[in-house]
Design an enzyme around this catalytic site. Sequence first.
Site, PDB file in Angstrom:
ATOM      1  N   TYR A 142      57.131 -27.910  91.809  1.00  0.00           N
ATOM      2  CA  TYR A 142      56.212 -28.850  92.229  1.00  0.00           C
ATOM      3  C   TYR A 142      56.820 -30.249  92.434  1.00  0.00           C
ATOM      4  O   TYR A 142      56.464 -30.973  93.310  1.00  0.00           O
ATOM      5  CB  TYR A 142      54.908 -28.852  91.789  1.00  0.00           C
ATOM      6  CG  TYR A 142      54.111 -27.519  91.697  1.00  0.00           C
ATOM      7  CD1 TYR A 142      54.579 -26.435  92.631  1.00  0.00           C
ATOM      8  CD2 TYR A 142      52.905 -27.352  91.379  1.00  0.00           C
ATOM      9  CE1 TYR A 142      54.000 -25.321  92.608  1.00  0.00           C
ATOM     10  CE2 TYR A 142      51.932 -26.241  91.150  1.00  0.00           C
ATOM     11  CZ  TYR A 142      52.719 -25.059  92.013  1.00  0.00           C
ATOM     12  OH  TYR A 142      52.084 -24.142  92.222  1.00  0.00           O
ATOM     13  N   LYS A 187      59.802 -16.447  82.689  1.00  0.00           N
ATOM     14  CA  LYS A 187      60.419 -15.325  83.438  1.00  0.00           C
ATOM     15  C   LYS A 187      61.977 -15.429  82.782  1.00  0.00           C
ATOM     16  O   LYS A 187      62.926 -15.759  83.941  1.00  0.00           O
ATOM     17  CB  LYS A 187      60.488 -15.890  84.777  1.00  0.00           C
ATOM     18  CG  LYS A 187      60.861 -14.758  85.684  1.00  0.00           C
ATOM     19  CD  LYS A 187      60.055 -13.408  85.907  1.00  0.00           C
ATOM     20  CE  LYS A 187      60.534 -12.302  86.756  1.00  0.00           C
ATOM     21  NZ  LYS A 187      60.209 -10.981  86.488  1.00  0.00           N
ATOM     22  N   ASP A 219      55.049 -11.933  84.972  1.00  0.00           N
ATOM     23  CA  ASP A 219      54.588 -10.852  85.741  1.00  0.00           C
ATOM     24  C   ASP A 219      53.572 -10.038  84.773  1.00  0.00           C
ATOM     25  O   ASP A 219      52.703  -9.300  85.159  1.00  0.00           O
ATOM     26  CB  ASP A 219      55.610 -10.052  86.549  1.00  0.00           C
ATOM     27  CG  ASP A 219      56.946 -10.003  85.649  1.00  0.00           C
ATOM     28  OD1 ASP A 219      57.079 -10.465  84.762  1.00  0.00           O
ATOM     29  OD2 ASP A 219      57.966  -9.176  86.095  1.00  0.00           O
ATOM     30  N   ASP A 243      49.747 -22.661  86.959  1.00  0.00           N
ATOM     31  CA  ASP A 243      48.688 -22.926  88.228  1.00  0.00           C
ATOM     32  C   ASP A 243      48.098 -21.420  88.794  1.00  0.00           C
ATOM     33  O   ASP A 243      46.923 -21.225  88.771  1.00  0.00           O
ATOM     34  CB  ASP A 243      49.581 -23.516  89.442  1.00  0.00           C
ATOM     35  CG  ASP A 243      48.756 -24.032  90.639  1.00  0.00           C
ATOM     36  OD1 ASP A 243      47.411 -23.829  90.486  1.00  0.00           O
ATOM     37  OD2 ASP A 243      49.169 -24.232  91.595  1.00  0.00           O
ATOM     38  N   ASP A 247      44.114 -19.750  87.847  1.00  0.00           N
ATOM     39  CA  ASP A 247      43.327 -19.311  88.994  1.00  0.00           C
ATOM     40  C   ASP A 247      42.749 -17.717  88.643  1.00  0.00           C
ATOM     41  O   ASP A 247      41.610 -17.579  88.662  1.00  0.00           O
ATOM     42  CB  ASP A 247      43.947 -19.388  90.313  1.00  0.00           C
ATOM     43  CG  ASP A 247      43.648 -20.663  90.805  1.00  0.00           C
ATOM     44  OD1 ASP A 247      43.193 -21.517  90.273  1.00  0.00           O
ATOM     45  OD2 ASP A 247      43.611 -20.816  92.237  1.00  0.00           O
TER      46      ASP A 247
END
Length: 352
Positions: A142, A187, A219, A243, A247
């Site tokens: 970001y 990852k 994942d 992020d 959620d």
Amino acid sequence: MTKNIAVIRGDGIGPEIVGQAIRVLDRVAEVYGHTFNYTDVDMGGCAIDKYGDPLPQSELEKCVGSDSVLLGAVGGNKWNDVPGNMRPEKGLLRLRAGMGVYSNNRPAKIWPQLADASPLKKSIVDEGIDFIIVRELIGGIYFGEHKTEGDVATDVLKYSEAEIERIGRIGFETARKRGKRLCSVEKSNVLDSSRLWKKVMHGLCEEYPDVELSDMLVDNCAMQIVKNPAQFDVIVTENMFGDILSDEASMITGSIGMIPSSSLGATSCGLYEPIHGSAPDIAGQDIANPIGTILSAAMMLRFSFDLDREADAVEAAVQKVLSEGFRTGDIMSVGCRKVSTSEMGDLIAERI
Ligand code: NAD
């Protein structure tokens, strides 16, 4: 105690939910003999309309100069077409960077009264859901370079050892105060930045022998959060993974409207906000759930002002109102009484 709080009401449902959190803070001030002074700060779409900038420097300075910042939410369809660096969400990224808040803490906890609202099977919910996601907040993709050249777009994901180490320490410290289990999510089978992440996390292990560190690929983690959420105590991860996972974690607890968050850096001046957005679809109707914002104000009392007793009182008032069967529309279930945003704020304030 006297504290100066910068208040960003923002866009959409922001002003409605922040209004209720302030009602609750005022009630805390009245009962426990404190003074909270509020300074309004314009950020997001409303600041674009007023100044042509989602967070002018003068507004950012009000936040940096305060004892803490309470934020509703920013953004909405009206500002979808403004250029990228002037979008409402850019104000939020600039605020986090300007305040130096590099650690975002999001609890995922199921309230027993709302167990029915979870989309997960009862047998999974009954195992318990109570974990925290510690998300790195001012690095990663970001904050890397973004560019579009012709038909090719690039976003850069970059982390330094120092950036990983300081968020890693928050992860270990948080786990130390809870169940002493820390799961580092990355990852590393694909990304260099994740391999560095894993190496730095394991380098910190020696300093925290009482905390059990495990690794999980992002994942798999997304899958495990819905399959067996009870296995988690504290998850620490980078900005974009955090992020998305937070959620997902919020949804399994029932409603996105219930979850608070805190963002802290090197000082006690923190940024407190619910995890949801500005919900333009329900704005201006007095139906949004203000509890995530009210619980964010409770986190502010606890983490920035060291007012544990007052924070406990706010959380107990929320618990009581839910036990008495009051619900906003998003958490409504059979046999409960539906109330508006402002009624929910009144009910919680009255019980402090
Ligand atoms: P959202 O979180 O605003 O809404 C998603 C869904 O959840 C909607 O159906 C909404 O009605 C519901 N919802 C959210 N908060 C609620 C509450 N308190 N009570 C009841 N229902 C609630 O996400 P979105 O629709 O993807 O985004 C809307 C805008 O918010 C966008 O402009 C987005 O960029 C922005 N946004 C801002 C922040 C922030 O300010 N921190 C975070 C996320 C999204």
